[in-house]
Design a protein around this motif. Structure first.
Motif, PDB file in Angstrom:
ATOM      1  N   ARG A  34      33.007   5.220  92.343  1.00 17.35           N
ATOM      2  CA  ARG A  34      32.985   6.686  92.345  1.00 17.35           C
ATOM      3  C   ARG A  34      34.246   7.307  92.950  1.00 17.35           C
ATOM      4  N   GLY A  35      34.754   6.686  94.004  1.00 17.24           N
ATOM      5  CA  GLY A  35      35.894   7.266  94.703  1.00 17.24           C
ATOM      6  C   GLY A  35      37.211   7.139  93.957  1.00 17.24           C
ATOM      7  N   ALA A  36      37.190   6.493  92.800  1.00 19.05           N
ATOM      8  CA  ALA A  36      38.435   6.267  92.056  1.00 19.05           C
ATOM      9  C   ALA A  36      38.728   7.368  91.044  1.00 19.05           C
ATOM     10  N   GLU A  42      44.822  10.213  86.909  1.00 20.36           N
ATOM     11  CA  GLU A  42      46.278  10.020  86.791  1.00 20.36           C
ATOM     12  C   GLU A  42      46.610   8.860  85.857  1.00 20.36           C
ATOM     13  N   GLU A  43      45.780   7.822  85.922  1.00 19.92           N
ATOM     14  CA  GLU A  43      46.005   6.664  85.041  1.00 19.92           C
ATOM     15  C   GLU A  43      45.807   7.065  83.575  1.00 19.92           C
TER      16      GLU A  43
ATOM     17  N   LEU B 216      32.831   0.185  99.240  1.00 23.07           N
ATOM     18  CA  LEU B 216      32.365   0.148  97.848  1.00 23.07           C
ATOM     19  C   LEU B 216      32.566   1.475  97.116  1.00 23.07           C
ATOM     20  N   SER B 217      32.873   2.535  97.835  1.00 22.15           N
ATOM     21  CA  SER B 217      33.123   3.785  97.110  1.00 22.15           C
ATOM     22  C   SER B 217      34.458   3.727  96.372  1.00 22.15           C
ATOM     23  N   THR B 218      35.320   2.815  96.781  1.00 23.13           N
ATOM     24  CA  THR B 218      36.562   2.604  96.035  1.00 23.13           C
ATOM     25  C   THR B 218      36.700   1.127  95.633  1.00 23.13           C
ATOM     26  N   GLY B 219      35.557   0.454  95.460  1.00 24.71           N
ATOM     27  CA  GLY B 219      35.614  -0.952  95.070  1.00 24.71           C
ATOM     28  C   GLY B 219      34.338  -1.385  94.382  1.00 24.71           C
ATOM     29  N   ALA B 234      42.739   3.689  95.175  1.00 24.87           N
ATOM     30  CA  ALA B 234      41.338   4.101  95.194  1.00 24.87           C
ATOM     31  C   ALA B 234      40.449   3.230  94.318  1.00 24.87           C
ATOM     32  N   ASP B 235      40.981   2.119  93.823  1.00 24.91           N
ATOM     33  CA  ASP B 235      40.177   1.267  92.933  1.00 24.91           C
ATOM     34  C   ASP B 235      40.566  -0.190  93.160  1.00 24.91           C
TER      35      ASP B 235
END
Lengths: 491, 491
Positions: A34-36, A42-43, B216-219, B234-235
């Motif tokens: 979610r945080g991505a 941008e990607e 896990l919010s960015t993974g 962020a990912d």
């Protein structure tokens, strides 16, 4: 290398990058943390920028000027690349990147607004999306005699116009409205009750996918909020969803997406990573998903087989026999959600969106008035009120990602499915013998040969005309629906 | 916009595209349908081509010539972009695309050869990979005083050389060999027996990941044949694997990958999508994964807590107390697989590869002789024979995807971890109180502040020197190992 060869080598890389961008979209809906979201936008924008730069590469004009088509395939490739270049050169790089960036973020904001039943939270973003897409439509329409909306429509359904679709839809609407009224006045079958475990739904859903010819060696099935099919060539993925009290949602979503995916998988492998290597239009795509889902999947013969499968999977689920099951699967009842609508009412949902989005694009409808307009039109068409935004204006993802001109292709697909189904039944009169055994192979093989294998070789109207043996018409769909539902509801 | 701003805007898009390419690699290992391998290799090659074109864009030289660094961050960005441009301009576009294409396919061929224990089936592909990577290394070394191998090494560990590493490793080897001999001569603890269900392993593995600070919010965590961490900003995704009879493989793979991923996640968010926004080198990266896994995760204090967790998850699994569990987790025994090796023997596996790959690159070792050379060296170092290729020369994916010069960074990372651990324990003398409660926060916060947050701001040696309070040295690692295993094995 000839100019044609150089052009095609360049195009092949562009197509490969297009597949990468598409898979990024798949990932966003299925796997992305979610945080991505911000980074992802941008990607996406960077990928869109790369694709746009390639589609407007000055060498393309040079190659297109010199390339000679040695056969029909080459001629179709050149025609489609010409079309792509013409489109791309009209859109400024800045605008393409901005649209990618904004719509990527907008999708998350839409999802949150939908979860929170908060239309106002989405409007500022929607305003941005609409403004950018209008700007893009105006750029595409410039120098042509097209309206902004027709220019948008052309992206999804080449050569279709709002005028031609309106005429078709005008011929559809009265008979659908009449059929709907008669069906809803008749006695409805009892609704399904009980709960169906997710693992069982997914197991049977996968069996259905394989039964309809989905090839897992070049595909995979995941869960997503809104089921979709994604990718072309050797990597065509679908998603489904489950609802404990409505297993049909899972099963028919899956069959629907398999219709899309099987089309992509059936295209002549020689066309992979070329302009011919994906479905020719959204309308033709939808004709495949809908004929798989409805004319085959919801037929009396096939549901007879499915009834046994469901009993095997879930035991006695309170439906006495195959005939009751057939009625249940084709049950017509009031409902808010387009993707859950029955065959009788589905197109009324689409026509609502078609009219509203044309009014949004033309400016006849202001965005602040959209929810009210939706709710008014819904009450007029369906006879009851929308209870919350997730059942109304926020139910579909399409507008949030800028897909204006996309909705009407759903109904066009249904019309095309009607034409194809008429021809299919004429060619294979004993098809129900197969479907009664859950065997869709003769049907799907017919569709592969008549439609799917050609990819982008013919125009949408050409391929439907060849396959259906007549110019596209609403008559076969209406005849099919009236006959089917007259039988089901003893009209 | 200043030249620096223009440069950074361009670089930001390049970084975003680099993230997309990286995620394509993640997808290939976790999600991709098997039949998509050929198409995927074209997609990877196209992405590589795009990235290479951007990294050699003629505007870069212009911007670099005009850009002025206003602070340390800008100076580091300019230094790293300069480095990237210099590297990229030496490699022909054709070669970069060819390497991407061939290594993408090679990975699948390696996996099949490994599954089939068939070295010969992989050799023709390996030959191609080696030839292309040699060609790349020669291009990078041209015009410098570097050897081909040093040019390769510089990709993973800037400023390191085979000479400097050999000196370090030469100081390491005798004391490791001696320690190994003494440990294996002592009485070994009983091995773990029994079977541990996958769901339970994955549940505890996720708890460990979160406990070590993975966000896990960015993974996300998936399964893969070879565990890895992937992505920046962020990912940042990790993978793990399970083995019913060896839950430690799962747990310590996860903690290891969390070390990598937590590093990426801890980098100052202001550096995202810039050259500073990812770990500075493979060696520093490995220092984080190894200190998480070993100095913290395999400490007496932490394993005391983990023992209770395992009993909660799996019930009585035949280990009497925390002390026996600590011995079990740190059990030294004969084994073929690098990734499963204990702390004492791990670096001997790496040194074997370091020596063999240098000989392959220099041409001193022919590919057809590699398996025999591996097996000979293995017998010499470990005292017993390799039984099958998947336990020998085919065990690691690295060479199949062209990663020459990568292996030594593993041992360098262990050396760095030794330095950091010494400093960490000095700063937080009562750390074991935390670890005994499974609380890694003070330790990971120290590492975040000392190392991780800086991303690419400092050079590898700079950041380790600052954090460790001394120039990198093998002494702390050796002291730590000798003390720990003397205690464990009553040497």
């Amino acid at each position: 290398m000839t100019a044609y060869d150089e052009l095609m080598a360049f195009e092949r890389e562009t197509q490969a990058l297009g597949q990468v961008a598409g898979r990024l979209g798949w990932d966003q809906e299925t796997m992305m943390p979610r945080g991505a979201a911000d980074q992802r936008s941008e990607e996406m924008a960077a990928m869109e920028g790369v694709l746009h730069t390639r589609r407007t590469d000055p060498r393309l004009e040079d190659w297109l000027g010199k390339a000679v088509a040695s056969d029909d395939v080459a001629a179709a490739n050149l025609r489609l690349i010409r079309r792509s270049v013409d489109r791309a050169t009209k859109i400024p790089v800045r605008l393409a990147a901005e649209i990618a960036r904004v719509t990527s973020k907008a999708q998350g904001i839409w999802a949150e607004a939908r979860a929170g039943e908060d239309v106002a939270a989405f409007l500022p973003t929607f305003e941005k999306v609409l403004r950018l897409k209008r700007e893009e439509g105006a750029a595409l329409a410039a120098g042509t005699d097209k309206s902004v909306y027709d220019a948008m429509l052309d992206d999804y359904e080449p050569e279709a116009t709002a005028q031609s679709l309106s005429e078709m839809f005008d011929a559809l609407r009265p008979r659908l409205v009449d059929l709907r009224a008669r069906v809803l006045a008749a006695e409805a079958p009892k609704a399904l009750s009980g709960s169906f475990d997710e693992a069982g739904q997914l197991a049977l859903s996968t069996k259905l996918a394989l039964g309809f010819g989905y090839d897992l060696s070049t595909g995979r099935i995941d869960k997503a909020v809104h089921p979709f099919s994604s990718g072309s060539g050797a990597d065509v993925r679908i998603t489904t969803r489950t609802n404990p009290v409505d297993p049909f949602n899972c099963f028919y979503s899956t069959i629907h997406e398999v219709g899309h995916a099987a089309y992509e998988q059936a295209i002549d492998p020689a066309y992979r990573l070329t302009p011919l290597g994906s479905g020719v239009s959204m309308g033709v795509h939808e004709s495949q998903s809908r004929i798989y889902e409805n004319q085959l999947g919801r037929s009396a013969a096939f549901t007879g087989w499915l009834y046994g499968q469901m009993r095997d999977q879930f035991g006695d689920f309170g439906v006495a026999d195959a005939e009751s099951f057939y009625k249940l699967v084709n049950r017509v009842s009031d409902g808010f959600i387009r993707t859950e609508a029955d065959e009788v009412q589905y197109n009324l949902h689409v026509l609502l969106r078609f009219d509203l989005e044309r009014a949004l694009i033309s400016g006849d409808l202001a965005l602040r008035d959209l929810e009210a307009a939706w709710n008014d039109r819904f009450r007029a068409d369906f006879g009851f009120a929308v209870d919350k935004p997730s059942n109304g204006v926020l139910q579909d993802v399409h507008w949030s990602v800028g897909l204006f001109g996309y909705f009407p292709t759903y109904t066009l697909g249904n019309v095309y499915a009607g034409c194809l189904h008429q021809a299919l039944r004429k060619d294979i009169p004993d098809l129900d013998d197969d479907l009664g055994r859950g065997d869709t192979r003769r049907a799907t093989t017919w569709l592969k040969e008549a439609v799917q294998q050609h990819g982008g070789l013919y125009t949408p109207v050409e391929v439907i005309t060849k396959a259906g043996g007549m110019a596209p018409s609403v008559e076969p769909l209406l005849d099919y629906l009236e006959t089917k539902f007259a039988g089901l509801y003893a009209l």
